[in-house]
Structures are given as structure tokens and as C-alpha cells.
Design a protein around this motif. Structure first.
Motif, PDB file in Angstrom:
ATOM      1  N   ALA A  87       0.826  -1.205   0.000  1.00  0.00           N
ATOM      2  CA  ALA A  87       0.000   0.000   0.000  1.00  0.00           C
ATOM      3  C   ALA A  87       0.859   1.253   0.000  1.00  0.00           C
ATOM      4  O   ALA A  87       0.481   2.278  -0.583  1.00  0.00           O
ATOM      5  CB  ALA A  87      -0.927   0.003   1.216  1.00  0.00           C
ATOM      6  N   ARG A 102      -4.304   5.490   1.726  1.00  0.00           N
ATOM      7  CA  ARG A 102      -3.243   4.825   2.483  1.00  0.00           C
ATOM      8  C   ARG A 102      -3.487   4.934   3.988  1.00  0.00           C
ATOM      9  O   ARG A 102      -3.271   3.968   4.729  1.00  0.00           O
ATOM     10  CB  ARG A 102      -1.896   5.443   2.123  1.00  0.00           C
ATOM     11  N   ILE A 124      -6.182   2.450   4.951  1.00  0.00           N
ATOM     12  CA  ILE A 124      -5.666   1.081   5.029  1.00  0.00           C
ATOM     13  C   ILE A 124      -4.855   0.889   6.306  1.00  0.00           C
ATOM     14  O   ILE A 124      -4.985  -0.126   6.996  1.00  0.00           O
ATOM     15  CB  ILE A 124      -4.820   0.758   3.780  1.00  0.00           C
ATOM     16  N   ILE A 149      -8.974  -0.664  -0.927  1.00  0.00           N
ATOM     17  CA  ILE A 149      -8.189  -0.978  -2.121  1.00  0.00           C
ATOM     18  C   ILE A 149      -8.996  -0.703  -3.386  1.00  0.00           C
ATOM     19  O   ILE A 149      -8.492  -0.120  -4.352  1.00  0.00           O
ATOM     20  CB  ILE A 149      -7.737  -2.451  -2.073  1.00  0.00           C
ATOM     21  N   MET A 170      -3.043  -6.751  -4.117  1.00  0.00           N
ATOM     22  CA  MET A 170      -3.356  -6.398  -2.728  1.00  0.00           C
ATOM     23  C   MET A 170      -4.607  -7.130  -2.249  1.00  0.00           C
ATOM     24  O   MET A 170      -4.684  -7.554  -1.088  1.00  0.00           O
ATOM     25  CB  MET A 170      -3.524  -4.890  -2.602  1.00  0.00           C
TER      26      MET A 170
END
Length: 224
Positions: free
Chosen positions: A15, A34, A37, A94, A111
Motif C-alpha cells: 500500500a 493509504r 488502510i 483498495i 493487494m
């Protein structure tokens, strides 16, 4: 557990490594994605701890209230299997980055494959927690067998050794060994507790948080 931790780290690395932004709006979307995540990874690990220990109540000093919005917290509290909910959110993060064009389709698929591996690892830990390694009847039988054996050891040793002191010492050593082996076997059946011999889940959580703070400076700036 080790596979799950490695999967979390690999997901965080990818990521942070992949992504491109052609303008200010895309750059902002990339940073936000980001950060989402990263915070969801932190929530995932602490959700694993609560789930493995069958703990539904969230502690007052938990970082979950810091990482989750009010809407997410409501969904989180109502969820039956909270780690799966967080994994779904990570997959959604994602997909959001892919839809906004900040990561390519191959990177998004790579991912998402890591998220799938995390789900499989979680299923393995769930089986360890839910299904005992030995049947309960066998577990009880072993406890009673060890107790009766150790109860009869002094009489057996005393019939061959008339010295009171040495017979007591030998009886203690034999009983100590058998009770110790039985205790270790019982302790290994539940490795996700918070006892001194269990897996240090909280320490791993602190390590993961610190790694995410180092990998994502914006995440550290917002939440540390």
C-alpha cells in the motif's frame, strides 16, 4: 499467527510502495486511501485479539475509538465477526484507490489477494479457538489419570524404599514432572489468552502500530 502478521506487513508495504497521482486531488485521494488502510490494519489486529479471547466489550483505553469514525464504530459494535468486517473494509479501501486511478488494476488484484490470504489465516486461527485440540472427555480423563497416578506414587515408592526422606523426595519429583507435563498440555490448548505463557498479542499490536507509523508519516501525524 506468523502468516497473518507477515500478510499484514506485506499489505502495508504494498500500500505504501504502489500508487501514483497526476494531480492534487488524486494525491489527496492516495494519501487518504493509504491512511484508511493503515488505520484499518491497526483495528484488524486488535479485533483479532478481542475475537480470539471472546471479548465483546471494547476497553475504555482502546485505540479503536481513535481509529474508527462514529459511523464505523456503530457498524463495528453491531458486527458478529468483527475481523471479517475490517477485512472487508480494507478490500473496499483498495477498490476505492483503484476506482480513483491512484493504483492500477494489477496492483489492486495483488493487494486483494493478500486480503484473501489474511481471511484464510483468520479461518485457521478461528478453528484453533473454536475446536479444542483434544476432546473434552479425553482432557478430563488425562487430568484424573495423572491425579490418581500421582496419588498412588508415594505408596508405590514407600513399598520399595523404607527411608522416609528419600521416598518423599522421589514422590515429589515424579508428581512434579507429571503434573507439569499435564499443565503444559492444558495451557497449549488456548494460546490466545492473556496469561504469562500465552502469545503476547498486545506486544505484537504495538509493534505493528509502530511499523505503520514509520511507513505512513501522515498516519502517524493524524493518530499518534
Amino acid at each position: 499467527l506468523r502468516q497473518f502478521i507477515d500478510g499484514i506487513r506485506l499489505l502495508a508495504v504494498r500500500a505504501n510502495a504502489y500508487g501514483h497521482a497526476s494531480g492534487e486531488e488524486n494525491a489527496r485521494s492516495l494519501v487518504t486511501g493509504r491512511v484508511n488502510i493503515a488505520r484499518h490494519i491497526c483495528v484488524l489486529w486488535y479485533s483479532i485479539i478481542f475475537h480470539m479471547r471472546k471479548q465483546r466489550l471494547i476497553p475504555k483505553n482502546s485505540h479503536l475509538k481513535l481509529y474508527l469514525s462514529d459511523k464505523e464504530m456503530k457498524l463495528y459494535v453491531d458486527a458478529d465477526v468483527r475481523p471479517l468486517l475490517i477485512l472487508m473494509w480494507i478490500d473496499r479501501d483498495i477498490a476505492s484507490l483503484r476506482d480513483k486511478g491512484t493504483i492500477s488494476d494489477p496492483v489492486a488484484c495483488m493487494m486483494s489477494a493478500e486480503v484473501t490470504k489474511l481471511i484464510e489465516s483468520f479461518g485457521t486461527m478461528e478453528r484453533v479457538k473454536t475446536y479444542p485440540t483434544v476432546p473434552f472427555a479425553y482432557y478430563q480423563f488425562c487430568n484424573w489419570a495423572v491425579f490418581l497416578f500421582c496419588f498412588s506414587v508415594p505408596a508405590s515408592i514407600a513399598s520399595h524404599n523404607t527411608d522416609f526422606a528419600s521416598a518423599s523426595i522421589f514422590s515429589f519429583i515424579v508428581s512434579f514432572i507429571y503434573f507439569g507435563i499435564n499443565f503444559l498440555g492444558n495451557d497449549l490448548q488456548a494460546p490466545f489468552g492473556n496469561g504469562p505463557n500465552d502469545i503476547p498479542m498486545e506486544r505484537y499490536g504495538i509493534i505493528i502500530e509502530n511499523e505503520l507509523y514509520q511507513s505512513f508519516p501522515v498516519f502517524r501525524f493524524r493518530f499518534q
